[in-house]
Write an enzyme that holds these catalytic residues in place. Sequence first.
Site, mmCIF file in Angstrom:
data_model
loop_
_atom_site.group_PDB
_atom_site.id
_atom_site.type_symbol
_atom_site.label_atom_id
_atom_site.label_comp_id
_atom_site.label_asym_id
_atom_site.label_seq_id
_atom_site.Cartn_x
_atom_site.Cartn_y
_atom_site.Cartn_z
ATOM 1 N N GLY A 195 36.654 45.677 40.789
ATOM 2 C CA GLY A 195 35.530 44.817 40.449
ATOM 3 C C GLY A 195 34.993 45.112 39.064
ATOM 4 O O GLY A 195 35.734 45.533 38.169
ATOM 5 N N GLU A 217 39.412 50.074 39.607
ATOM 6 C CA GLU A 217 40.163 49.009 38.944
ATOM 7 C C GLU A 217 39.152 48.019 38.377
ATOM 8 O O GLU A 217 38.629 47.187 39.106
ATOM 9 C CB GLU A 217 41.117 48.333 39.938
ATOM 10 C CG GLU A 217 42.224 49.230 40.456
ATOM 11 C CD GLU A 217 43.234 49.620 39.389
ATOM 12 O OE1 GLU A 217 43.325 48.898 38.371
ATOM 13 O OE2 GLU A 217 43.912 50.634 39.557
ATOM 14 N N CYS A 252 41.030 39.931 36.119
ATOM 15 C CA CYS A 252 40.706 41.138 35.349
ATOM 16 C C CYS A 252 41.621 41.328 34.142
ATOM 17 O O CYS A 252 41.239 41.986 33.172
ATOM 18 C CB CYS A 252 40.764 42.365 36.249
ATOM 19 S SG CYS A 252 42.355 42.590 37.086
#
Length: 483
Positions: A195, A217, A252
């Site tokens: 997140g 992550e 991401c």
Amino acid sequence: MAKKVFEAADASNLVTELRRSFDAGVTCGYEWRVTQLKKLLVICDNHEPEIVSALHDDLGKPELESSVYEVALLRNSIKLALKQLKNWMAPDKAKTSLTTFPASAEIVSEPLGVVLVISAWNYPFLLSIDPVIGAISAGNAVVLKPSELAPASSSLLAKLLEQYLDTSAVRVVEGAVTETTLLLEQKWDKIFYTGSSRIGRIIMMAAAKHLTPVVLELGGKSPVVIDPDTNLKATVKRIISGKWGCNNGQACISPDYILTTKEYAPKVIDALKHELEGFYGKNPMESKDMSRIVNSNHFDRLSKLLEEKEVSERIVYGGQKNRESLKIAPTILLDVPLDSQIMNEEIFGPLLPILTLNNLEECFDVIRSRPKPLAAYLFTQNQKLKERFAMTVSAGGIVVNDIAVHLALPTLPFGGVGESGMGSYHGKFSFDAFSHKKAVLYKSFFGDSAIRYPPYSRGKLRLLKALVNSNIVEFFKVLLGLS
């Protein structure tokens, strides 16, 4: 019927029950691990339509993105674990030295215990189950906390994992801040979080209370450098695919900004416009091939980035938005101010600034001046530039001449560095992320020597120094009185 409220006692009892199963050895055996992995594969094979439907409800994801970038990648991850698990579990032989002779040594991968996986909303199945594959493969009991921002996916994950997996060792807890906070108050053997860096800091603070190790992550502003010496058509198609074709920029490892020269920028912009129209039509707001923004809060956040003074006037393509449908068109901006909000936080959406440079050499200083990103991309045909970029740019991962495809290669670790995260996973790296590498030395009773025991002497000192330094010549010279 209303769901039972998840309270502090529930969180504590949950961990106690799973630890009881782990301590009883339920999860440690090869057969248990394989059985659970095979059931995860059944979920992918038998429930793909439901997964695709949930992803459409949560994010408006096109079927292709859901089937390929979530379900198919999960299948590959599970199949690799099933194929390689015996090898991963086998002890690794380690060399010994004169100091321990006669002896043998090995490195044993043992499960950590009871682990917590907190996943993200943008790829709610992939980012939930992929770490769970690693946790199960390594022999852990695991609690999964899916994101409440993807409620249809969270509900389906809870239903399917309860239906198929061993609930004595694998559980799902749904909920939002309250439930996550209660879970974080418990003592875990590892926490795996995907997140934002803001929440990552909260996770790390909670973990520090129990000295719990973490894998974070996160994300960051992933740059794309375009050298004029490139195949421009292929370059812009791959950028579009990795930006707007991956959850409309809500990823991401999505490209966050482009760096190219002042002279080359107009060609890049024209090519992007042409290919975007070819992919999504003249009115991309009506395209069925693009995800929507996850919710109104994120829509408002992106709108605020776009409406900032000296940013909105830099739009060279797109900019259309509709709050009711949560749609924002692919938007390209040229030379936004470096101190603007859009250049100082991760965009996580369909906006893409292009910054122009006097020469490409300046790209290294621009990237170095910012926190280390999760990914960095370069498009060039110049071999020396490829090598320099790979060696000097610090990022979680580097991809030359494509976007995001390293994610699909299980032989590469996937993870961040610095503010983009810590730890990595995928393939064996997932197994290792949830394992403790235990050193084991097997020593023989044969060859016990008096030189290691008191009373000490100058001769013993010289012999032991030669032995510890693995200087066999010096050892025998001292032993034979020649030194």
